[in-house]
Design an enzyme around this catalytic site. Structure first.
Site, PDB file in Angstrom:
ATOM      1  N   ARG A   1       8.203  -7.898  28.667  1.00 39.74           N
ATOM      2  CA  ARG A   1       6.804  -7.704  28.265  1.00 39.74           C
ATOM      3  C   ARG A   1       6.570  -8.010  26.791  1.00 39.74           C
ATOM      4  NH1 ARG A   1       6.357  -1.568  29.456  1.00 39.74           N
ATOM      5  NH2 ARG A   1       8.382  -1.771  28.410  1.00 39.74           N
TER       6      ARG A   1
ATOM      7  N   GLU B   1       9.561   1.759  16.479  1.00 42.72           N
ATOM      8  CA  GLU B   1       8.884   2.792  15.703  1.00 42.72           C
ATOM      9  C   GLU B   1       8.897   2.356  14.241  1.00 42.72           C
ATOM     10  OE1 GLU B   1      11.247   6.196  16.684  1.00 42.72           O
ATOM     11  OE2 GLU B   1      10.086   6.642  18.490  1.00 42.72           O
TER      12      GLU B   1
ATOM     13  N   GLN C   1      -5.005   6.342   2.854  1.00 42.25           N
ATOM     14  CA  GLN C   1      -5.651   5.049   3.083  1.00 42.25           C
ATOM     15  C   GLN C   1      -4.655   4.118   3.750  1.00 42.25           C
ATOM     16  OE1 GLN C   1      -8.085   3.578  -0.188  1.00 42.25           O
ATOM     17  NE2 GLN C   1      -7.341   1.508   0.135  1.00 42.25           N
TER      18      GLN C   1
ATOM     19  N   ASN D   1      -4.186  -0.085   4.537  1.00 43.61           N
ATOM     20  CA  ASN D   1      -4.703  -1.407   4.195  1.00 43.61           C
ATOM     21  C   ASN D   1      -4.062  -2.483   5.061  1.00 43.61           C
ATOM     22  OD1 ASN D   1      -6.070  -0.145   2.078  1.00 43.61           O
ATOM     23  ND2 ASN D   1      -4.460  -0.596   0.602  1.00 43.61           N
TER      24      ASN D   1
ATOM     25  N   HIS E   1       1.331  -4.916  -8.715  1.00 41.30           N
ATOM     26  CA  HIS E   1       0.346  -3.854  -8.873  1.00 41.30           C
ATOM     27  C   HIS E   1       1.029  -2.495  -8.988  1.00 41.30           C
ATOM     28  CE1 HIS E   1      -2.394  -6.715  -6.380  1.00 41.30           C
ATOM     29  NE2 HIS E   1      -2.457  -7.005  -7.666  1.00 41.30           N
TER      30      HIS E   1
ATOM     31  N   TYR F   1      -0.127  -1.652   5.047  1.00 39.88           N
ATOM     32  CA  TYR F   1       0.563  -0.626   4.270  1.00 39.88           C
ATOM     33  C   TYR F   1      -0.232   0.659   4.228  1.00 39.88           C
ATOM     34  CZ  TYR F   1      -1.866  -3.414   0.588  1.00 39.88           C
ATOM     35  OH  TYR F   1      -2.761  -4.158  -0.142  1.00 39.88           O
TER      36      TYR F   1
ATOM     37  N   GLU G   1      -5.755   1.580 -11.566  1.00 41.20           N
ATOM     38  CA  GLU G   1      -4.914   0.467 -11.120  1.00 41.20           C
ATOM     39  C   GLU G   1      -4.652  -0.515 -12.257  1.00 41.20           C
ATOM     40  OE1 GLU G   1      -5.667  -3.320  -8.410  1.00 41.20           O
ATOM     41  OE2 GLU G   1      -5.555  -1.488  -7.196  1.00 41.20           O
TER      42      GLU G   1
END
Length: 203
Positions: free
Chosen positions: A21, A26, A45, A47, A60, A130, A141
């Site tokens: 299939r 996990e 959050q 993304n 970043h 993420y 940031e």
């Protein structure tokens, strides 16, 4: 999960179960992450970015506190994912480590608050998802130029990097340090302890 060469970064190499299939694995288990790393990822959050071949995002990082821990994987295509130690005072300051994330091995990378993160898409339609411990806060940031010769990240020679104007205009690691933009290793480790214990960090 196994630790990478930079303190605060780990890679998951899951067992993938194939059958007629498709496959199953996990890709995130909170208890396993906590036991392996000592960190609890409080999900604030999630993304998803889609990049064509050559797109280079990062480096970043966020102010600490609040910081932003990330758990990153590539669900389609392949990227070269890079963790950079930008914590001033860290024994590994200025070092980086790269891990290929792709839709075959299904690896994932966890990086603690205060570490820098970047990736380059190695295929078209490279899709990275993420999980983040805090929400996007532009005032906290910052970025470092991923092509900074002083940083010396070895990006694939056969792929032409494509950066956003913001990332292309980011300072070098040395310039960011001089400007006081980089997080402190001492503050980061105190922050990790506070998150682990739920108590305020000692000065």
């Amino acid at each position: 999960m196994r630790p990478l060469g930079i303190e605060g970064a780990w890679v998951l190499e899951p067992e993938v179960f194939p059958d007629d299939r498709g496959t199953f694995h996990e890709w995130y288990r909170g208890e396993e992450l906590r036991e392996a790393t000592g960190h609890v990822l409080s999900l604030a959050q999630a993304n998803c970015s889609l990049s064509r071949r050559g797109v280079l995002r990062g480096v970043h990082f966020c102010d600490v506190p609040p910081g932003q821990a990330k758990y990153v994987t590539c669900v389609r295509g392949a990227v070269l994912d890079v963790v950079v130690d930008v914590r001033v005072g860290s024994p590994a300051f200025g070092r980086w480590e790269a891990v290929r994330l792709d839709d075959t091995t299904r690896r994932a990378v966890f990086l603690a608050e205060g570490l820098g993160h970047a990736f380059m898409a190695l295929t078209d339609d490279a899709t990275v998802v993420y999980l983040c411990s805090t929400g996007y806060a532009p005032e906290h940031e910052h970025g470092v130029q991923a092509l900074d010769p002083g940083l010396g990240i070895t990006w694939p020679e056969h792929v032409r990097p494509v950066q956003s104007p913001k990332d292309a205009g980011a300072p070098s690691l040395a310039q960011a340090r001089e400007a006081g933009l980089l997080p402190s290793y001492e503050v980061c480790t105190a922050h990790y302890e506070r998150l682990r214990t739920g108590r305020p960090a000692q000065p």
